[in-house]
Design an enzyme around this catalytic site. Sequence first.
Site, mmCIF file in Angstrom:
data_model
loop_
_atom_site.group_PDB
_atom_site.id
_atom_site.type_symbol
_atom_site.label_atom_id
_atom_site.label_comp_id
_atom_site.label_asym_id
_atom_site.label_seq_id
_atom_site.Cartn_x
_atom_site.Cartn_y
_atom_site.Cartn_z
ATOM 1 C CG ASP A 192 -2.078 0.895 1.161
ATOM 2 O OD1 ASP A 192 -3.212 0.403 1.271
ATOM 3 O OD2 ASP A 192 -1.877 2.120 0.984
ATOM 4 C CG LEU A 245 0.785 3.844 3.841
ATOM 5 C CD1 LEU A 245 1.805 4.082 4.956
ATOM 6 C CD2 LEU A 245 -0.422 3.095 4.407
ATOM 7 C CB THR A 246 -3.621 7.467 -0.985
ATOM 8 O OG1 THR A 246 -4.738 6.695 -0.504
ATOM 9 C CG2 THR A 246 -2.948 6.756 -2.151
ATOM 10 C CD GLU A 256 -6.712 7.788 -5.553
ATOM 11 O OE1 GLU A 256 -7.656 8.212 -4.846
ATOM 12 O OE2 GLU A 256 -5.517 7.949 -5.240
ATOM 13 C CB THR A 298 -4.338 4.396 -8.767
ATOM 14 O OG1 THR A 298 -3.263 5.143 -8.205
ATOM 15 C CG2 THR A 298 -4.670 3.233 -7.841
ATOM 16 C CB THR A 318 -17.343 -1.159 -7.691
ATOM 17 O OG1 THR A 318 -18.570 -0.492 -7.461
ATOM 18 C CG2 THR A 318 -16.725 -0.554 -8.952
ATOM 19 C CG ASP A 319 -22.720 -2.036 -7.095
ATOM 20 O OD1 ASP A 319 -21.889 -1.108 -6.963
ATOM 21 O OD2 ASP A 319 -23.772 -2.097 -6.419
ATOM 22 C CD GLU A 320 -20.024 3.207 -7.424
ATOM 23 O OE1 GLU A 320 -19.755 4.212 -8.085
ATOM 24 O OE2 GLU A 320 -19.961 3.166 -6.183
ATOM 25 C CE1 TYR A 323 -13.790 3.276 -7.601
ATOM 26 C CE2 TYR A 323 -16.198 3.295 -7.588
ATOM 27 C CZ TYR A 323 -15.001 2.708 -7.224
ATOM 28 O OH TYR A 323 -15.005 1.556 -6.491
ATOM 29 C CE LYS A 382 -12.435 -1.136 -8.869
ATOM 30 N NZ LYS A 382 -11.240 -1.607 -8.095
ATOM 31 C CG ASN A 403 -22.698 1.808 -2.207
ATOM 32 O OD1 ASN A 403 -23.054 1.420 -3.311
ATOM 33 N ND2 ASN A 403 -22.367 3.053 -1.973
ATOM 34 C CE1 TYR A 440 -20.530 16.998 0.597
ATOM 35 C CE2 TYR A 440 -18.367 16.647 1.587
ATOM 36 C CZ TYR A 440 -19.511 16.147 0.975
ATOM 37 O OH TYR A 440 -19.625 14.801 0.735
#
Length: 349
Positions: free
Chosen positions: A33, A35-36, A84, A100, A130-132, A155, A159, A184, A346
Amino acid sequence: MKVLITGGAGFIGSHVVRRFVKNHPDYKIVNLDNLTYAGNLENLIDVAKETNYIFEKGDIQDQNLIEQLFQNYQFDGVIHLAAESHVDRSISDPFAFARTNIIGTMVLLHVSVNAWKDNFENKRFYHISTDEVYGSLGESGFFTEETPYDPNSPYSASKASSDLFVRAFGETYGLPYVISNCSNNYGPNQFPEKLIPLFINNIIHKRPLPVYGKGENTRDWLHVEDHANAIDVVFHQGKNKETYNIGGWNEWKNIDLIHLLGNLMDNKLRRKSGDYQRLITYVKDRPGHDLRYAIDASKIAKELGWKPKYTFEEGLQQTIDWYLSNSEWLSNVTSGAYQDYYKNQYLDQ
Ligand code: NAD
Ligand code: TYD
């Protein structure tokens, strides 16, 4: 077995590392890793001194390093989680996701093929996805393993691309692989940029709860320990070249989830019931915001006998308790760079 786990200092990776180190004492587990902001060795304090565990700091894009690690440890398996992982960050910096998630994955694939090509027997490259990648569902239906890829965010596009490269390395070079696409996750150690830990932290500090759009987007939530358990099962029993969808059969509209979470939090914090409601703030929607994700997890149930153990309420209670009793972890990860991220995402809208 000697197993390389990438991204093991992150949220899901740390639960996978812990599970493998504890449940497979005869394996050597190497956690790579770089380490981000999302990687945190505090997630692994309880296993750091185990004799079958080694941490290596480095980037999956660094081919020399990966070759060196294969040389030193003679891996039989790779479980690849490094990525990421946050959609909002992919909107502001898509290139980091290509580097990445796509290039990093290709480096791992390339080095694995070269290291194993004389004899692929008993070798396995396990790619965590991922399901995305399947895009967005309407009001009904489920993602199955046959659903065509249709990613909408940088993203999910990165993936999806990495999943396709894994498949291509299997077809072209004969790399033995397996892929799983999960819904998720939530649970202890999740970085407070994702919905559940962000809202837990904001409720604790009585900060606004930024609900994107109308709060009607739907996600299928799975406890991270159930995912780690599924990863153990797929790694050991999954069939070569197969994909397995992993999900919780647990769909929630964001706004309904926020009410459930808010009520549990008010109760734990001994606040007046419904106190959290004044914090709810509707904000500008995320661009390209997928309406609904829902996994049909019947293949992994039927073929490998896996199903989730946590009910959602149990899992949320345990998660909230973890964040409340790990306030130092939370304040460490929300100091420094987090403040800049929060302001950008935000406050400067
Ligand atoms: P995370 O962001 O919490 O952790 C990612 C880890 O990867 C961090 O420890 C980070 O330091 C490390 N990393 C990032 N770039 C790296 C690089 N170039 N080289 C080495 N290490 C690097 O992510 P997560 O939520 O634990 O997700 C882990 C994996 O599971 C990802 O591949 C993600 O796409 C997938 N996934 C996540 C979810 C979810 O709900 N979180 C759901 C399905 C699949
Ligand atoms: P997130 O945890 O970022 O996961 P993903 O986008 O990968 O599904 O978001 C979960 C849902 O919560 C998603 O529909 C976006 C929404 N959301 C908000 O409404 N406000 C927020 O501040 C965040 C981070 C997410």
